[in-house]
Design a protein around this motif. Structure first.
Motif, PDB file in Angstrom:
ATOM      1  N   HIS A   1      60.088  20.454  57.797  1.00 18.90           N
ATOM      2  CA  HIS A   1      61.489  20.287  57.409  1.00 18.90           C
ATOM      3  C   HIS A   1      62.379  21.268  58.180  1.00 18.90           C
ATOM      4  O   HIS A   1      61.988  22.407  58.432  1.00 18.90           O
ATOM      5  N   PRO A   2      63.606  20.847  58.563  1.00 23.97           N
ATOM      6  CA  PRO A   2      64.514  21.742  59.298  1.00 23.97           C
ATOM      7  C   PRO A   2      64.866  23.033  58.564  1.00 23.97           C
ATOM      8  O   PRO A   2      65.087  24.064  59.207  1.00 23.97           O
ATOM      9  N   LEU A   3      64.916  23.015  57.238  1.00 23.30           N
ATOM     10  CA  LEU A   3      65.218  24.243  56.503  1.00 23.30           C
ATOM     11  C   LEU A   3      64.073  25.254  56.578  1.00 23.30           C
ATOM     12  O   LEU A   3      64.301  26.459  56.518  1.00 23.30           O
ATOM     13  N   VAL A   4      62.854  24.755  56.732  1.00 22.50           N
ATOM     14  CA  VAL A   4      61.717  25.655  56.944  1.00 22.50           C
ATOM     15  C   VAL A   4      61.819  26.269  58.336  1.00 22.50           C
ATOM     16  O   VAL A   4      61.640  27.477  58.519  1.00 22.50           O
ATOM     17  N   ALA A   5      62.162  25.439  59.306  1.00 24.56           N
ATOM     18  CA  ALA A   5      62.341  25.943  60.670  1.00 24.56           C
ATOM     19  C   ALA A   5      63.442  26.990  60.729  1.00 24.56           C
ATOM     20  O   ALA A   5      63.320  27.995  61.446  1.00 24.56           O
ATOM     21  N   ALA A   6      64.507  26.802  59.954  1.00 25.11           N
ATOM     22  CA  ALA A   6      65.602  27.777  59.925  1.00 25.11           C
ATOM     23  C   ALA A   6      65.106  29.130  59.418  1.00 25.11           C
ATOM     24  O   ALA A   6      65.543  30.177  59.913  1.00 25.11           O
ATOM     25  N   CYS A   7      64.187  29.109  58.465  1.00 18.81           N
ATOM     26  CA  CYS A   7      63.618  30.369  57.968  1.00 18.81           C
ATOM     27  C   CYS A   7      62.857  31.092  59.064  1.00 18.81           C
ATOM     28  O   CYS A   7      62.960  32.317  59.199  1.00 18.81           O
TER      29      CYS A   7
END
Length: 92
Positions: free
Chosen positions: A79-85
């Motif tokens: 997920h993109p929000l995981v990548a943002a982390c």
């Protein structure tokens, strides 16, 4: 409401007061939804940002890591929000 106060104090450079309010907001989400709910990832992310602004990088990494863990468990690894982390962790 505590989160909003935390963001306001963070923007004003009042990091210690911001952390108190952000932690209250995080605890409110945890009490309402449980300790591993997706909403808490936003609280951990905000805490990490505030710790980073204080140059407390160890705490920032801990909070951002917790945000990543909650998001991975809720959304999956791709997920993109995981990548943002991961991107945020790279900045600390």
């Amino acid at each position: 409401m505590a989160h909003n106060l935390g963001f306001t104090h963070h923007e004003r450079g009042e990091f210690n007061v911001a952390l108190i309010n952000l932690e209250r907001g995080r605890q409110g989400w945890a009490d309402l939804y449980g300790p591993d709910h997706f909403y808490l990832s936003f609280s951990y992310n905000a805490l990490a940002s505030c710790y980073s602004a204080k140059q407390a990088y160890y705490q920032a990494i801990l909070m951002q890591g917790r945000a990543k863990d909650v998001r991975e468990n809720s959304l999956g690894n791709n997920h993109p929000l995981v990548a943002a982390c991961y991107g945020n962790l790279g900045n600390y």
